[in-house]
Design a protein around this motif. Structure first.
Motif, PDB file in Angstrom:
ATOM      1  N   THR A  69       0.826  -1.215   0.000  1.00  0.00           N
ATOM      2  CA  THR A  69       0.000   0.000   0.000  1.00  0.00           C
ATOM      3  C   THR A  69       0.857   1.260   0.000  1.00  0.00           C
ATOM      4  O   THR A  69       0.614   2.202  -0.772  1.00  0.00           O
ATOM      5  N   TYR A  70       1.863   1.312   0.852  1.00  0.00           N
ATOM      6  CA  TYR A  70       2.695   2.514   0.930  1.00  0.00           C
ATOM      7  C   TYR A  70       3.544   2.687  -0.335  1.00  0.00           C
ATOM      8  O   TYR A  70       3.791   3.819  -0.778  1.00  0.00           O
ATOM      9  N   LYS A  73       1.255   4.120  -2.851  1.00  0.00           N
ATOM     10  CA  LYS A  73       1.010   5.529  -2.532  1.00  0.00           C
ATOM     11  C   LYS A  73       2.149   6.408  -3.044  1.00  0.00           C
ATOM     12  O   LYS A  73       1.909   7.476  -3.628  1.00  0.00           O
ATOM     13  N   ASN A  74       3.377   5.981  -2.828  1.00  0.00           N
ATOM     14  CA  ASN A  74       4.516   6.777  -3.275  1.00  0.00           C
ATOM     15  C   ASN A  74       4.531   6.928  -4.795  1.00  0.00           C
ATOM     16  O   ASN A  74       4.835   8.000  -5.332  1.00  0.00           O
ATOM     17  N   GLY A  77       1.586   9.175  -5.842  1.00  0.00           N
ATOM     18  CA  GLY A  77       1.814  10.557  -5.424  1.00  0.00           C
ATOM     19  C   GLY A  77       2.652  11.342  -6.406  1.00  0.00           C
ATOM     20  O   GLY A  77       2.570  12.576  -6.457  1.00  0.00           O
ATOM     21  N   LEU A 144      -2.458   8.543   4.385  1.00  0.00           N
ATOM     22  CA  LEU A 144      -2.773   8.682   2.959  1.00  0.00           C
ATOM     23  C   LEU A 144      -3.558   9.966   2.701  1.00  0.00           C
ATOM     24  O   LEU A 144      -3.379  10.607   1.660  1.00  0.00           O
ATOM     25  N   GLU A 219      -4.657   3.952  -5.511  1.00  0.00           N
ATOM     26  CA  GLU A 219      -4.215   4.160  -4.132  1.00  0.00           C
ATOM     27  C   GLU A 219      -5.332   3.823  -3.148  1.00  0.00           C
ATOM     28  O   GLU A 219      -5.130   3.052  -2.204  1.00  0.00           O
ATOM     29  N   LEU A 223      -5.657   0.682  -0.442  1.00  0.00           N
ATOM     30  CA  LEU A 223      -5.885   0.973   0.980  1.00  0.00           C
ATOM     31  C   LEU A 223      -7.082   0.194   1.516  1.00  0.00           C
ATOM     32  O   LEU A 223      -6.992  -0.495   2.541  1.00  0.00           O
TER      33      LEU A 223
END
Length: 498
Positions: A69-70, A73-74, A77, A144, A219, A223
């Protein structure tokens, strides 16, 4: 080096029950916090969770999910994926973070109460993992949301919302305080894990994850999927708890707790999920209507649960089924009308194509709700936006704290009684949106009588003067944060979404 299989040692390591020598059972498990005294202590030894996991396995699984998940996200982003999302779907995200991120963290209080005061060691062990789950859910959602601030500043409502008295937050906060902050372990197991999580949110997260992928929100989809797999595991605490109750002659009490929270969960679910599915999600990404989703997933799910666990349908089941045709449509109309009072941009969701879809899914929608949108559309086309904004506050229910609404016409089986039910307690008259809300209040009036509704806060002078400007200031909404129409009225001006 040879190792034992998990089945060889799991029960021994988990079942840490013992006899107390220096304190009594009542002192270790006070009824106010445990709620398990209706059943003999030895009966709780039969409590057994179907999904068994060790700490080593738990950490491995959670690290894998967080890494995925992270990392996503990166990557997202650094892209323009969020900027390209449909405005209505952006509202789904912002509304979700504000209403749900902090309650996820607060749910760790409920899990911790079961982890300390649950009467079975197996139960306490499972709830301890639940504490870790809920802390993670609160952290990952607020993190997030924080990542959206440069693109959507109202992402900070993931943290800010529960520090305000916004009317949506009042309703959500009163629900979750009732469910797991100010509750005993037994009631939490039945009302949070059995009723809300197993019956509503676990299924909602499945649907939201699929919708997010459909609209291109990778994203949010990742999550929600990572949270749903946790929910599916710790939500298992409810079924063994109700089984112990029923096996020991306490079906009526368990039924009461579930009936109470099913209705309260439905009210919030209709507000947050009904609007998202039928109005905010882009038309091309709608897999089914909110009504179809409830019928296919929630109704059938609970039918199986009630049957398998020897429970009855709640006494108000017919009223619940009837509300599927109209309640969330009425709430949606109210939220859009009062859009400056919320922290997201409500999507009207009534373009020509969307109205055709709504009529198909809810026969009679145009006759009942479409005529109100006809007036709104005409005012927008004339440039009279002021006529589409509120001048007064709605009357809210003294139990669920949501506006009292009625179907303004006749949909299939809709309840059209314009007079809301009332009840007098200690010389004061309380007003409710429905008979089930009145019933919940009258069963435990001392638990709810002190709750201050939006109108109570106006009448007491806490909100003064009683006008929209004072209300918006009281809600903590700056002019930049106040909700606007998600499509800037394109649906009214040219009949299509912007």
């Amino acid at each position: 080096m040879p190792q034992l299989s998990r089945s060889d040692w799991y029960d021994l390591a988990r079942d840490t029950n013992w006899n107390f020598r220096y304190v009594s059972e009542e002192e270790v498990f006070p009824e106010e916090l445990s709620g398990t005294g209706r059943v003999p202590a030895e009966a709780w030894l039969k409590w057994d969770e179907p999904y068994k996991i060790t700490y080593r396995e738990y950490v491995h699984n959670q690290v894998t999910k967080d890494t995925t998940t992270y990392s996503l996200k990166n990557a997202v982003g650094r892209s323009k994926l969020f900027d390209q999302l449909d405005p209505g779907w952006k509202s789904v995200i912002v509304a979700h973070y504000g209403a749900i991120a902090m309650p996820e963290y607060l749910a760790s209080i409920g899990e911790a109460r079961m982890g300390r005061f649950g009467r079975s060691a197996a139960w306490r062990n499972t709830a301890t993992f639940g504490v870790l789950d809920e802390v993670r859910h609160g952290q990952i959602q607020t993190f997030l949301a924080y990542g959206l601030l440069d693109k959507e500043p109202r992402g900070d409502w993931a943290l800010k919302a529960f520090h305000t008295n916004n009317w949506i937050i009042l309703a959500v906060r009163y629900l979750f305080d009732d469910m797991f902050v100010a509750n005993d372990a037994l009631s939490i197991a039945l009302q949070l894990t059995f009723t809300l999580e197993t019956g509503f949110t676990n299924l909602q997260f499945l649907g939201m994850a699929a919708d997010a992928i459909d609209v291109g929100d990778l994203e949010f989809g990742s999550l929600i999927s990572s949270i749903q797999t946790d929910e599916a595991r710790h939500a298992q605490q409810g079924e063994p708890t109700i089984k112990v109750l029923i096996d020991n002659g306490q079906k009526e009490y368990g039924q009461f707790l579930i009936d109470h929270m099913f209705w309260r969960s439905w009210r919030i679910f209709a507000l947050l999920t009904g609007l998202s599915m039928d109005y905010y999600t882009p038309l091309e990404s709608r897999r089914m209507s909110f009504k179809e989703f409830i019928e296919d997933w929630v109704v059938k799910q609970f039918a199986d649960q009630f049957r398998d666990n020897g429970l009855d349908f709640p006494w108000y089941w017919d009223e619940f089924i009837k509300e599927l045709t109209w309640y969330h449509h009425a709430i949606h109309l109210g939220v859009w009308y009062y859009r400056p009072t919320v922290w997201w941009n409500p999507d009207a969701g009534v373009s020509e194509a969307e109205r055709l879809w709504l009529e198909e899914k809810y026969p009679g929608w145009n006759r009942v709700f479409g005529r109100h949108w006809d007036v709104i559309t005409e005012n927008v086309r004339k440039g009279d936006i002021a006529a589409t904004l509120p001048e007064t506050l709605p009357i809210t229910c003294n139990l669920c704290q949501l506006p009292i609404v009625r179907a303004a016409g006749v949909l299939v089986g809709a309840h059209t009684d314009a007079t809301p039910p009332t009840h007098v307690h200690n010389g004061r008259e309380y007003v409710f949106c429905s008979e089930p809300c009145k019933w919940i209040f009258t069963q435990r009036p001392d638990r709810f009588a002190g709750h201050q509704s939006l109108i109570d806060r106006v009448l007491s002078g806490e909100i003064s003067p009683p006008d929209l400007g004072a209300v918006l200031q009281y809600f903590g909404l700056s002019p930049e944060e106040q909700g606007r129409d998600a499509d800037d009225y394109a649906w009214a001006r040219n009949g299509t979404k912007g």
